[in-house]
Design a protein around this motif. Sequence first.
Motif, PDB file in Angstrom:
ATOM      1  N   ASN A 298       0.922  -1.326   0.224  1.00 29.82           N
ATOM      2  CA  ASN A 298       0.021   0.031   0.002  1.00 29.82           C
ATOM      3  C   ASN A 298       0.944   1.549  -0.179  1.00 29.82           C
ATOM      4  N   ARG A 299       2.224   1.144   0.050  1.00 32.20           N
ATOM      5  CA  ARG A 299       2.904   2.105  -0.179  1.00 32.20           C
ATOM      6  C   ARG A 299       3.443   3.048   0.987  1.00 32.20           C
ATOM      7  N   SER A 300       2.640   2.889   2.111  1.00 33.50           N
ATOM      8  CA  SER A 300       2.872   3.476   3.181  1.00 33.50           C
ATOM      9  C   SER A 300       3.555   2.830   4.354  1.00 33.50           C
ATOM     10  N   ILE A 301       3.740   3.676   5.398  1.00 28.73           N
ATOM     11  CA  ILE A 301       4.591   3.266   6.808  1.00 28.73           C
ATOM     12  C   ILE A 301       3.452   3.358   7.785  1.00 28.73           C
ATOM     13  N   SER A 302       2.864   2.435   8.561  1.00 31.36           N
ATOM     14  CA  SER A 302       2.119   2.549   9.656  1.00 31.36           C
ATOM     15  C   SER A 302       3.077   2.254  10.791  1.00 31.36           C
ATOM     16  N   PHE A 303       2.623   3.070  11.958  1.00 31.34           N
ATOM     17  CA  PHE A 303       3.437   2.799  13.087  1.00 31.34           C
ATOM     18  C   PHE A 303       2.388   2.332  14.419  1.00 31.34           C
ATOM     19  N   TYR A 304       2.633   1.686  15.025  1.00 33.20           N
ATOM     20  CA  TYR A 304       1.891   1.163  16.213  1.00 33.20           C
ATOM     21  C   TYR A 304       2.540   1.312  17.651  1.00 33.20           C
ATOM     22  N   ARG A 305       1.778   1.796  18.612  1.00 33.26           N
ATOM     23  CA  ARG A 305       2.490   1.578  20.127  1.00 33.26           C
ATOM     24  C   ARG A 305       1.507   0.799  20.817  1.00 33.26           C
ATOM     25  N   GLU A 306       2.211   0.074  21.876  1.00 35.51           N
ATOM     26  CA  GLU A 306       1.621  -0.659  22.879  1.00 35.51           C
ATOM     27  C   GLU A 306       0.601   0.388  23.643  1.00 35.51           C
ATOM     28  N   ALA A 307      -0.591  -0.222  23.855  1.00 41.67           N
ATOM     29  CA  ALA A 307      -1.631   0.701  24.368  1.00 41.67           C
ATOM     30  C   ALA A 307      -1.539   1.113  25.946  1.00 41.67           C
ATOM     31  N   THR A 308      -0.858   0.013  26.598  1.00 36.31           N
ATOM     32  CA  THR A 308      -0.661   0.104  27.991  1.00 36.31           C
ATOM     33  C   THR A 308       0.742   0.224  28.355  1.00 36.31           C
ATOM     34  N   GLY A 309       0.915   0.920  29.651  1.00 37.30           N
ATOM     35  CA  GLY A 309       2.329   1.424  30.156  1.00 37.30           C
ATOM     36  C   GLY A 309       2.535   2.812  30.000  1.00 37.30           C
ATOM     37  N   GLY A 310       3.667   3.277  30.345  1.00 41.88           N
ATOM     38  CA  GLY A 310       3.887   4.757  30.175  1.00 41.88           C
ATOM     39  C   GLY A 310       5.238   5.032  29.856  1.00 41.88           C
TER      40      GLY A 310
END
Length: 310
Positions: A298-310
């Motif tokens: 899809n020619r894009s870069i997607s970024f994810y972060r863990e929903a918990t923690g600080g």
Amino acid sequence: MSKQYLTTHTIDNAHITDIFSLAVTPHQIISASGSSNIKIYSTSEPDFPLAQTLDAAHKLGVHHLAASKDGHHFASAGFAGDVKLWRSEEGQWMKKGDIVDGNKAGEIWAIALSAEGQYLAATSVDGRINVWDNVGGCKKIREFETKGSFGMAIDLSVDGRYTASGHENGGVYVFNNDTGRLLHSLPGLIKAVRAVAFSPAGKLLAAAGDARVIGLYDVASGEQVANLSGHGAWIFSLDWSDTGEFLLSGAYDGKAKVWSIDRRECVATHTETDKTLWSVKWLPKTGRNEGFATAGANRSISFYREATGG
């Protein structure tokens, strides 16, 4: 117990063609595609700004990237058979050299760099595994023979002791770099192997591909210790978290999965797109939160972060 990851940012149309490879350094993510440019984005800022573009890096485009763990070196392999070495100098990437081996288009395929960037290993269309010393004038220092099947994937253990390769015929091989000998020919994956990855401690090897399962192997004994099942499509990319607790995988159907190694099960599945994920990578850890990036057709870069923690 499942884990939750939230999409924090997407770089739409990061390249004009499929993004075939990602590489990560302590502060940046590098991307490459079927176009001639290589792009470098900062991972130190929440919007992942473009930090540098290497214009006309490979005339026919790039199919593989590999970065050293120390963050000072990366290598790129192009569709013309060219492999280039890059070094970070004062925050900017500069071309350092080329691997010159009389390669024709497609002869060198997958690549891997040692932790400090001194050694580069590469697969070939005829199954040979070659290793070069990037400091010693880019001289070839090892050539491992397999059964002649296209080498689709390669990795070097963090300590530099082992090279692993995955092949079109389902073969997975582990070589001892000190002795130059084959250590194991690993069983279990009958179909094409498109990704291999050593755990950070070098004790486990993950391998996956068209069989749609991830095989886990004990590197010392060569024994298969687990099969991770859950993908419904070919698996193209594998990456271990820094601690070795989790394994990230990306597949042909656009699904990215996070696997718990202790529990031998999938703990998160994400689908940003239904198009192929060619590459998935864990991001440098910030605080207690882990994150990863995905890229592909899809020619894009997607970024994810863990929903918990600080």
